[in-house]
Design an enzyme around this catalytic site. Structure first.
Site, PDB file in Angstrom:
ATOM      1  N   LEU A  29      27.567  76.860  39.900  1.00 18.92           N
ATOM      2  CA  LEU A  29      27.028  77.442  39.984  1.00 18.92           C
ATOM      3  C   LEU A  29      27.806  79.321  39.003  1.00 18.92           C
ATOM      4  O   LEU A  29      28.515  78.986  38.369  1.00 18.92           O
ATOM      5  CB  LEU A  29      25.420  78.241  40.818  1.00 18.92           C
ATOM      6  CG  LEU A  29      24.711  78.014  41.473  1.00 18.92           C
ATOM      7  CD1 LEU A  29      24.447  78.642  42.715  1.00 18.92           C
ATOM      8  CD2 LEU A  29      23.891  76.997  41.017  1.00 18.92           C
ATOM      9  N   GLY A  32      24.639  82.239  34.632  1.00 21.69           N
ATOM     10  CA  GLY A  32      23.234  81.460  33.766  1.00 21.69           C
ATOM     11  C   GLY A  32      22.353  81.348  34.807  1.00 21.69           C
ATOM     12  O   GLY A  32      21.042  82.409  34.697  1.00 21.69           O
ATOM     13  N   HIS A  33      22.975  81.216  35.746  1.00 22.74           N
ATOM     14  CA  HIS A  33      21.750  80.476  37.594  1.00 22.74           C
ATOM     15  C   HIS A  33      21.862  82.129  38.183  1.00 22.74           C
ATOM     16  O   HIS A  33      20.493  82.019  38.184  1.00 22.74           O
ATOM     17  CB  HIS A  33      22.574  79.841  38.468  1.00 22.74           C
ATOM     18  CG  HIS A  33      23.294  78.341  37.659  1.00 22.74           C
ATOM     19  ND1 HIS A  33      24.212  77.955  37.604  1.00 22.74           N
ATOM     20  CD2 HIS A  33      22.398  77.443  36.901  1.00 22.74           C
ATOM     21  CE1 HIS A  33      24.409  76.663  36.634  1.00 22.74           C
ATOM     22  NE2 HIS A  33      23.304  76.423  36.447  1.00 22.74           N
ATOM     23  N   ASP A 148      18.106  75.468  28.191  1.00 19.39           N
ATOM     24  CA  ASP A 148      17.965  74.231  27.887  1.00 19.39           C
ATOM     25  C   ASP A 148      15.793  73.927  27.706  1.00 19.39           C
ATOM     26  O   ASP A 148      15.215  73.782  27.530  1.00 19.39           O
ATOM     27  CB  ASP A 148      17.715  73.357  29.417  1.00 19.39           C
ATOM     28  CG  ASP A 148      19.084  73.531  29.701  1.00 19.39           C
ATOM     29  OD1 ASP A 148      19.721  71.846  29.826  1.00 19.39           O
ATOM     30  OD2 ASP A 148      20.028  74.192  30.756  1.00 19.39           O
ATOM     31  N   GLN A 151      13.909  71.015  27.334  1.00 18.23           N
ATOM     32  CA  GLN A 151      13.712  71.263  29.331  1.00 18.23           C
ATOM     33  C   GLN A 151      12.955  71.677  29.130  1.00 18.23           C
ATOM     34  O   GLN A 151      11.979  71.906  30.111  1.00 18.23           O
ATOM     35  CB  GLN A 151      14.604  70.961  29.557  1.00 18.23           C
ATOM     36  CG  GLN A 151      14.315  71.008  31.642  1.00 18.23           C
ATOM     37  CD  GLN A 151      15.970  71.397  31.859  1.00 18.23           C
ATOM     38  OE1 GLN A 151      16.642  69.778  32.266  1.00 18.23           O
ATOM     39  NE2 GLN A 151      16.609  72.273  32.879  1.00 18.23           N
ATOM     40  N   MET A 182      26.797  79.807  28.897  1.00 19.03           N
ATOM     41  CA  MET A 182      27.672  79.126  30.555  1.00 19.03           C
ATOM     42  C   MET A 182      26.945  77.942  30.455  1.00 19.03           C
ATOM     43  O   MET A 182      25.150  77.633  30.131  1.00 19.03           O
ATOM     44  CB  MET A 182      26.825  80.586  30.917  1.00 19.03           C
ATOM     45  CG  MET A 182      28.413  81.828  31.326  1.00 19.03           C
ATOM     46  SD  MET A 182      27.495  82.731  32.331  1.00 19.03           S
ATOM     47  CE  MET A 182      27.900  83.842  31.715  1.00 19.03           C
ATOM     48  N   SER A 184      27.846  74.977  33.826  1.00 22.19           N
ATOM     49  CA  SER A 184      28.402  73.928  34.466  1.00 22.19           C
ATOM     50  C   SER A 184      29.151  72.863  33.827  1.00 22.19           C
ATOM     51  O   SER A 184      30.361  72.690  34.292  1.00 22.19           O
ATOM     52  CB  SER A 184      27.404  73.365  35.877  1.00 22.19           C
ATOM     53  OG  SER A 184      26.961  73.873  36.557  1.00 22.19           O
TER      54      SER A 184
HETATM   55  P1  AMP Z   1      21.075  72.989  35.586  1.00 19.69           P
HETATM   56  O1  AMP Z   1      22.037  73.763  37.305  1.00 19.69           O
HETATM   57  O2  AMP Z   1      22.856  73.150  34.774  1.00 19.69           O
HETATM   58  O3  AMP Z   1      20.327  71.567  36.091  1.00 19.69           O
HETATM   59  O4  AMP Z   1      20.597  74.523  35.172  1.00 19.69           O
HETATM   60  C1  AMP Z   1      19.699  74.666  36.294  1.00 19.69           C
HETATM   61  C2  AMP Z   1      19.032  76.347  35.109  1.00 19.69           C
HETATM   62  O5  AMP Z   1      19.839  76.802  34.963  1.00 19.69           O
HETATM   63  C3  AMP Z   1      17.890  75.717  33.993  1.00 19.69           C
HETATM   64  O6  AMP Z   1      16.739  76.113  33.869  1.00 19.69           O
HETATM   65  C4  AMP Z   1      18.896  76.146  32.946  1.00 19.69           C
HETATM   66  O7  AMP Z   1      18.205  76.476  31.571  1.00 19.69           O
HETATM   67  C5  AMP Z   1      19.199  77.283  33.632  1.00 19.69           C
HETATM   68  N1  AMP Z   1      20.881  78.026  32.522  1.00 19.69           N
HETATM   69  C6  AMP Z   1      21.853  77.090  33.320  1.00 19.69           C
HETATM   70  N2  AMP Z   1      22.884  77.352  32.195  1.00 19.69           N
HETATM   71  C7  AMP Z   1      22.796  78.875  31.087  1.00 19.69           C
HETATM   72  C8  AMP Z   1      22.452  79.357  30.801  1.00 19.69           C
HETATM   73  N3  AMP Z   1      23.794  79.752  30.078  1.00 19.69           N
HETATM   74  N4  AMP Z   1      21.723  80.192  30.737  1.00 19.69           N
HETATM   75  C9  AMP Z   1      20.572  80.747  31.415  1.00 19.69           C
HETATM   76  N5  AMP Z   1      20.387  79.847  31.870  1.00 19.69           N
HETATM   77  C10 AMP Z   1      21.071  78.743  32.198  1.00 19.69           C
END
Ligand code: AMP
Length: 276
Positions: A29, A32-33, A148, A151, A182, A184
């Site tokens: 995390l 962003g999360h 995303d 997505q 940002m 992961s």
């Molecule tokens: P992930 O863990 O990468 O699957 O992302 C989980 C959620 O966090 C998804 O809805 C992503 O779009 C969102 N997310 C990931 N990175 C960011 C970011 N930099 N800014 C905003 N939301 C993000």
């Protein structure tokens, strides 16, 4: 914060809760999360996050194997944010019958363009897990990141297909100080790669700033070349309509537009986008 590992425990904990906000993630995390969790906490009685690295959405086993895992840091961030519960299931809990023959979701055009083209089957795997998680959590509100972009469109479609009574709230992309979105996956970059990666956002903002003074094709070419000088190999850099994701050959004052990028640096696949 409650840490819940099974769907049965989850139902017992959530029964009677009037408004549930939910943030599905794959862990490692970052802000962003956490931004999504904070937004959900403002708008719901209970906010939950899931951490599940979904094997069904990876195209290559090696990408799955290398996906960053940092649960101690994740727990600290969630506790600091004040998240109410973390759903942390095993693969067997989510896919008791394996994940080789999943339900098929008819995503139409979205499944054949951009991410759909470069990652065949990826969005079906995303839909499979988000569908299961929504059935388990039964939130009123689902929070996802505009980072995303495609997505988010796919999940909108999933909500239409399944008719689940869930509202999707899309939150803006959180960026590092140099503009890098940002992610992961940034954890897999070397320090040098990490600073080179900022060229992606610079390229997207350059296109946005010059949309009235150049053709998209010329700006696209220049951007791909400048990324290549930083060892960033572009998979796609495309201009599309924000509502339909139909690709646009050039800037079009009559459309709401988004520029979307995917590429690789040091073997790490990075994506970003910017609405114009
Ligand atoms: P992930 O863990 O990468 O699957 O992302 C989980 C959620 O966090 C998804 O809805 C992503 O779009 C969102 N997310 C990931 N990175 C960011 C970011 N930099 N800014 C905003 N939301 C993000």
């Amino acid at each position: 914060m409650y840490i819940i590992k099974t769907q049965n425990e989850l139902r017992a904990y959530l029964t009677g809760k009037s408004s549930i906000g939910f943030v599905p993630t794959m862990g490692a995390l970052h802000q962003g999360h956490i931004g999504l969790i904070e937004k959900s906490m403002q708008e719901n009685e209970v906010t939950g996050c899931s951490i599940f690295v979904n094997p069904a959405q990876f195209n290559h086993q090696s990408d799955f194997d290398k996906y960053p895992v940092n649960i101690e840091n994740d727990l600290e961030l969630l506790l600091t944010a004040g998240c109410d519960f973390l759903f942390l299931p095993t693969v067997n809990e989510m896919y008791p019958h394996g994940f080789q023959s999943l339900q098929h979701y008819d995503l139409g055009y979205l499944d054949s363009v951009l991410e759909g083209e470069f990652r065949p089957g990826h969005f079906n795997g995303v839909c499979a897990i988000v569908h299961k998680l929504l059935q388990a959590v039964m939130p009123q509100n689902l929070y996802m990141g505009a980072k995303d972009f495609q997505q988010c469109m796919v999940i909108k479609r999933l909500l239409e297909i399944t008719a689940l009574p869930v509202q999707l709230i899309i939150c803006p992309t959180e960026r590092e100080a140099d503009g890098l979105a940002m992610s992961s996956r940034n954890l897999r970059l070397s320090a040098e790669g990490r600073s080179r990666a900022a060229t992606i956002y610079k390229g997207l903002t350059h296109i946005r700033q010059h949309q009235y003074s150049g053709s998209f094709a010329a700006l696209q070419n220049a951007c791909i070349m400048s990324l290549a000088t930083q060892n960033i190999e572009t998979e796609y850099l495309a201009l599309a309509d924000t509502d339909t994701l139909q690709l646009l050959p050039d800037f079009n004052a009559g459309s709401n537009m988004v520029v979307l990028f995917a590429g690789r640096l040091e073997g790490v696949r990075l994506i970003d986008n910017l609405t114009l």
